[in-house]
Every structure is written in C-alpha cells, then in structure tokens.
Write an enzyme that holds these catalytic residues in place. Structure first.
Site, PDB file in Angstrom:
ATOM      1  N   ASP A   1       0.911  -1.086   0.067  1.00  0.00           N
ATOM      2  CA  ASP A   1       0.152   0.156  -0.140  1.00  0.00           C
ATOM      3  C   ASP A   1       0.999   1.199   0.022  1.00  0.00           C
ATOM      4  OD1 ASP A   1      -3.306   0.570   1.752  1.00  0.00           O
ATOM      5  OD2 ASP A   1      -2.087   1.618   0.086  1.00  0.00           O
TER       6      ASP A   1
ATOM      7  N   GLU B   1     -10.157   7.243   4.321  1.00  0.00           N
ATOM      8  CA  GLU B   1      -9.188   6.498   5.341  1.00  0.00           C
ATOM      9  C   GLU B   1      -9.188   7.088   6.678  1.00  0.00           C
ATOM     10  OE1 GLU B   1      -6.203   6.433   1.715  1.00  0.00           O
ATOM     11  OE2 GLU B   1      -5.525   5.612   3.237  1.00  0.00           O
TER      12      GLU B   1
END
Ligand code: GLC
Length: 684
Positions: A352, A554
């Site tokens: 990621d 997020e």
C-alpha cells in the site's frame, strides 16, 4: 553486476555508445554492401529481432545493452510462462528491480521510465496530471509514460494504476457510483458486475489498465473511516459482492472479455483482516494472536479473498494494519505462506501507499527488504522510487534479498502483464478512443441511478393521519427541503471523489437530490423550496430534511464514540428544525441520511415520520426521487448492524469473535433490516 551509473554519467555513456554503434555499423555495412537490387536484405545483416550489440563505452561503464531477442517474449502465440522465461533470462538485475517499482506519476520523468525500464506508475487519490483533470489530460500523461516504457531496452509495457473505487472517481465528468456500503445494501450481484464493467470502460478510456479495487474488508466497527469502502460486516456478502465487482472490472474468467482492452486488472485489497482493527483505528492493529487470527480466517473471514482468487483476480494489495502487532507488510506468514503458498495465488502482491515505511526495520532498506522477503512483489512508494530501487539492489548485493526472490517477484509481475495483454496493447488505439465516448455517458449514469434506487434503506415510515408518511409526501402540494446536503453533489459522492478526501459543493457533473425531486414533481405543479437554516416556511405541507456526514477518506474518517454523529452544521439544522416542527403533526416529515455508515443519531429519529438511509449515492441523486415519487419500491436492507449507542459498537466484534449474536437490547436496527413502502420487512 554493475549498478546503473548516475543519470548524468549514463547520458554521456549513452552518446559514446551510440557513436560507437554508428562507427561499427558503418564498418559493418561497408563490408556487407547495401541491400541488393531485389531489395532483399543481405543475408549477413541481422534478420531476427536481435539488435546490434553496442561497444562498452570508453569510461568502462556499460549500459544494459545486451543483445535483445524479442522473438519469443513478443510472440503472443507463445504461452505465458514461456514468454516470462524468455524475457526474464534477458533482464539485468537492475531491470528486474525496476519492474518492482510503483512510483507516483508526479515524481516520475518519462526519461526515467525509458532509462531504467520502470514497470508501473500510479495516481494516488486525486493525483491528476499537471496538465489538468479532464479525461484527455489523464490519457495524455498515462500514454506518455506507457510509450516511454516501450522505448526502453526491453520494451516491457508499463502498468498504470488508480483508485477507481466507485467509478473513475478522480476525473471531472465521470460517472460516480454509490460507494460499496450502498452496494452492500442493494446486494445485487448483476448490478455490481454492470457497475464494474462501466467503470472499467471509463478507466480504460484514459489508457489506465489497473484499478486498486475492490476493497474486501468486513468492517466490524463503523468508527473506522473506511467503513463505507466495505460492502458489509458480513464476510459472505463481501465475498459475493467482491467477486461480482471483479467479474465486472476484469470480464468473466474463461471468456474472451477477460482482461481484454475494455476491462481492467482489479485488486483484491487490503489483505487481510482490516475490519477487526481495535476501535476501528485505521492502519491499526488486530489484537489477536497468530493462532487466533488463523482460526478467524478459517472461520470465513478469508472467504472474500478465496472468492476473489476463484474469480481470477491477479493482484492483491496488503493492508497497512498489523495482526498481533506485526505489520502485514512484513508478515511472511500471511503473504507468502498463506496467500501464495497455501491459497496458490500466482499473480503479484503490491504494497500500500508508502506502507513499507511503517515496517519495523530501522532503515528504509531494511523496511523494503522485510516487505520483499514477506512476499510483496511491487513496492508502492509515491515519491522516492530511487530509494526503493537502490535499497533493493543494495539488499541483493548484501545477500539480504536473494536473486531467486527477485526473479520470483518479477516472474509474478511479468506473468500478469502478459495475461493482461499489455505486450499487445495499442497505446491510444481505437478501442481506447472509442471508450472515450463512455465517460459519464447516459448508459453508465442509468446504471448508477439504478444502484441508488436499490441501495436506499427505509428504516421508518409511520402514519401521518390515516396514511403512511411517504404516501402523504407524494400527495403534498408544497414541499420544503431542508439541509445543505439536499443541494451538495460533493457530499452525496463522499470521499475518493475528484480529490482523495472528496469535498462539498458542485465538484463534478451530476444531479443533486433536490434537482431529482424537482424533476419528479414539477409536472404536477408541486411547490418545492430549499432552506438551510432549519426553519419551516408557512404553508408547507411536507418536509424533507437531508443531513449526515461531510466527505472523508481513510484515517480522516476515524471517529471517537462521541463524534460518530452528523456534521456540526447539520446538528444545528436539526436542532432548529426540532423547534420549527413542534406541533406540525399533520404534515409528513421525512429524513434522508447521507453518510458513509450507521451513525449514533437515533435521538433525531423521533422528529421524523419516515427515515431513509441513502448512504453515499454518487452523481445520480435522482435515484432517490425515483423511489420517493416514482413507481420504484425500496429493496435495500442494512449491510451492517446499527447500534443504538456508538459506545456499544465494540460489542459487534466481540460477538463475532465469540460466534454469538450482539445483545438485541443494544441494537437499533439489525443487519438485514429494511422496510418496503407497504411497511413490510424486506426478506432476502
Ligand atoms: C491508499 C489506500 C489504498 C489505495 C492506495 C493508493 O492509502 O490505503 O486503498 O489504493 O493508497 O492510492
């Protein structure tokens, strides 16, 4: 193996090599004569794809200019493994490592792609090209980098990836579909597949072949800012929806459509267990032992990934978070042993965004080494691919990463590139040009509008007089809409729209909720006004209030127990409305909630006769009017358990881990709850 000289040194080296090549070529042609009168090449001139070998340059350094034989790896009639082998054996260590880079496009010069043979690039959330945020701007930048890769020594095509998580959501004017939580409420696999197909067309129109989607987490604590990116808390519903999305994005495995040039490579993310973070703390920890976590996966939490692999997903992205305190980006047990060895995943694993920097290593080189040795094949590092490149080369030289592991990683990456037809891709070809017409097209918007309709969940529809509230609303002659979100495309789209975090306001092309209701009611002369102060104008015989959350993504969406509620502005609206609505028992009062998750807002429910959860519907807000004022009924049900109090949310994970039900006394609406217009509980 000599590492690449510095870029400057390389340039000088290049010119000397070219000069040497020219001198050699002149001598060579002089000896062999020109093509004969028939035009046929002289038999001595190299006739295969092999290219002349250049001399070592005078300073003793040498470019990676080994003879290149493209005859096998560029032959689509050869099988994938043969092509991989034929290419890999011609690659230098530096070229192999360059395939393991995933830099942000903003930090990447096209010349680097050519010089180093860099194999991939990404745009992070909202990372538009410097030239602008229209489809052509994106297509221009993407294809510039793809061409630069073809101009490299081996001509290995470049993979370009983006987060098209609810449509091609970075770009102005594209179709924005409801976020996954809404699709979980609709639970319509054929619809999700159609959404995936439509999104893939708009993504491929801009030259991009790779989508970092779908998210396959099953969120058990909606304090987590990524709850809306997950279809449900139920991992089997996640598995079904995830597989359908992958089928749509990639085309069905085993058909001609699979990974053709109208589809994209999907990404199963974020491997694995992100829905179990303590208190929903994004990038946090799953507080379990390895043994308990393995047992949890075996109990079914692995199902979304096994379904994704069965559906032919070829890329998996690891999660930021940790299990038992060990970051997944250095967890060999989960990545190499479970995903690759036990489940037999043969695609590639990508890290990621800058996530390796959270690894326990004391230096960046150690952190990258941990990731590669855990089984991660491609390192997403937005702004310092050189660091990744030099770190891996140094680690190989020191023996910290074996050349076998490098070959293994590059084999996985090349395999996927061959499978996805990248070596045959026509940059800016006719398919791509034709797909440009699909961006934001009516057909795609119609699919999105259907998804909005099917995702709405009717939580309450009490009587007003002798009819239910929604019937009374349809009979109204002068409606007031209250709340800024009635007229806010950005809020109805949510995060990951135009920018990473999303934003309020008129951010792209679409239809607001109030516009949809106006279009649905104006023909019968219904009055419609809009108020944002929370006052009720005289003479109104119906009220629709629209409220909820402002966009986030997020960790920016992580909320404390007390903050898991409506935005401050909407709280003010509702407090004012509560006063304005006193004694107004004869008019239907309808609430439409725009939010990425269940909120702790049942204190407001008594103000309204009807309550609808609309989630984050995207650009086609008229889908709400289709149900409220059209012939469509409610079909959506909650994909999450909605607790009465946010302080009790933690009980959901505890119950799930114990294989028990949550205490019903603490539940406001159970998972699967939803009413139709007749007031009946929808049964799936
Ligand atoms: C983000 C997200 C991931 C996304 C990636 C690239 O931080 O965690 O879902 O695909 O970075 O934008």
């Amino acid at each position: 193996m000599k590492r690449k000289s510095s870029k400057k040194g390389q340039k000088v080296c290049r010119w000397q090599s070219i000069l040497a090549l020219l001198m050699v070529s002149v001598m060579f042609l002089g000896a062999c004569g020109q093509k004969d009168e028939t035009g046929a090449a002289d038999s001595n001139i190299l006739t295969s794809e092999a290219e002349a070998q250049t001399e070592e340059s005078s300073d003793g350094t040498s470019e990676t200019t080994k003879e290149v034989d493209k005859s096998i790896y560029m032959d689509p009639s050869q099988n994938v493994e043969t092509r991989v082998k034929a290419l890999l054996e011609q690659m230098t260590l530096e070229e192999k490592v360059a395939q393991m880079m995933l830099p942000g496009q903003a930090a990447l010069a096209a010349s680097d792609v050519t010089d180093y043979g860099i194999g991939a690039a990404l745009s992070g959330g909202g990372e538009a090209p410097a030239t602008g945020n229209g489809p052509e701007n994106w297509q221009g930048r993407v294809n510039e980098l793809k061409q630069a890769a073809l101009d490299s020594r081996l001509g290995i095509p470049l993979l370009y990836g983006v987060d098209a998580v609810h449509g091609h959501n970075n770009i102005f004017g594209t179709t924005i579909f409801p976020h996954n939580i809404a699709l979980g409420a609709a639970a319509d696999e054929a619809l999700v597949e159609a959404i995936g197909e439509a999104a893939a067309e708009e993504v491929r129109a801009t030259g991009i072949q790779w989508d970092f989607a779908p998210t396959l987490g099953n969120a058990l604590n909606e304090r987590w800012g990524r709850t809306y990116e997950c279809f449900s808390e139920d991992y089997d519903l996640v598995a079904r929806m995830g597989a359908a999305y992958i089928r749509g994005y990639q085309g069905e495995r085993g058909t001609d459509a699979y990974l053709d040039d109208s589809h994209v490579l999907a990404t199963a993310k974020h491997f694995i267990g992100e829905g179990y973070f303590t208190d929903g703390d994004d990038q946090g920890n799953v507080d379990m032992s390895v043994e308990d976590f393995d047992a949890l996966l075996d109990s079914g939490v692995i199902n979304p990934y096994t379904s994704a692999l069965d559906e032919g997903v070829r890329i998996v992205m690891t999660m930021y978070g940790s299990v038992g305190g060990l970051k997944t980006h250095e967890n060999k047990h989960l990545v190499q042993d479970l995903l690759k060895d036990e489940l037999g995943f043969t695609g590639f694993v990508v890290s990621d965004y800058n996530a390796v920097q959270q690894n326990s290593g004391l230096t960046y080189k150690e952190q990258v080494t941990q990731a590669v040795n855990a089984g991660i094949d491609m390192i997403m590092d937005s702004d310092s691919w050189e660091n990744v490149y030099n770190s891996i080369l140094a680690a190989v030289e020191e023996g910290a990463i074996s050349e076998e592991r490098i070959d293994d990683a590059v084999t996985c990456i090349l395999r996927v590139k061959f499978e996805a037809g990248l070596f045959e891709e026509k940059i800016g070809g006719e398919t791509e040009q034709a797909l440009m017409e699909t961006i934001g097209c009516d057909e795609h918007r119609a699919i999105a509008r259907q998804a909005v309709r099917e995702s709405l969940v009717l939580l309450k529809n009490d009587k007003v007089g002798d009819v239910d509230a929604l019937t009374a609303l349809r009979n109204a002659t002068d409606i007031q809409m209250s709340g800024q979100k009635a007229y806010d495309l950005g809020s109805q789209c949510g995060g990951w729209t135009i920018s990473w975090q999303g934003m309020q306001g008129n951010i792209t092309r679409g239809t607001t909720i109030i516009q949809g209701i106006s279009d649905a009611t104006k023909e019968n002369g219904t009055g419609l006004s809009h108020d944002v102060a929370g006052e009720l104008a005289d003479g109104k015989d119906a009220l629709i209030a629209v409220f909820g959350e402002v966009p986030y993504a997020e960790m920016k969406g992580d909320r404390s127990v007390d903050a898991l509620t409506v935005s401050a502005k909407d709280k003010e609206l509702l407090d004012n409305l509560r006063t304005a609505l006193e004694g107004k028992d004869d008019i239907p009062k309808v609430a439409i909630i725009i939010a990425g998750r269940p909120l702790d807002i049942d204190e407001y429910f008594d103000m309204f006769d009807a309550v609808i959860m609309a989630w984050l519907p995207g650009t086609e807000g008229e889908g709400i009017a289709d149900v409220l004022f059209g012939e469509y009924d409610f079909t959506g049900v909650l994909p999450y358990t909605w607790m009465k109090d946010a302080e009790d949310i933690y009980l959901k994970k505890d119950a799930a881990l114990a294989g028990e039900e949550v205490d019903a006394e603490k539940v406001l609406f159970p998972i699967g709850y939803g009413l139709n217009k007749a007031g009946e509980q929808i049964v799936r």
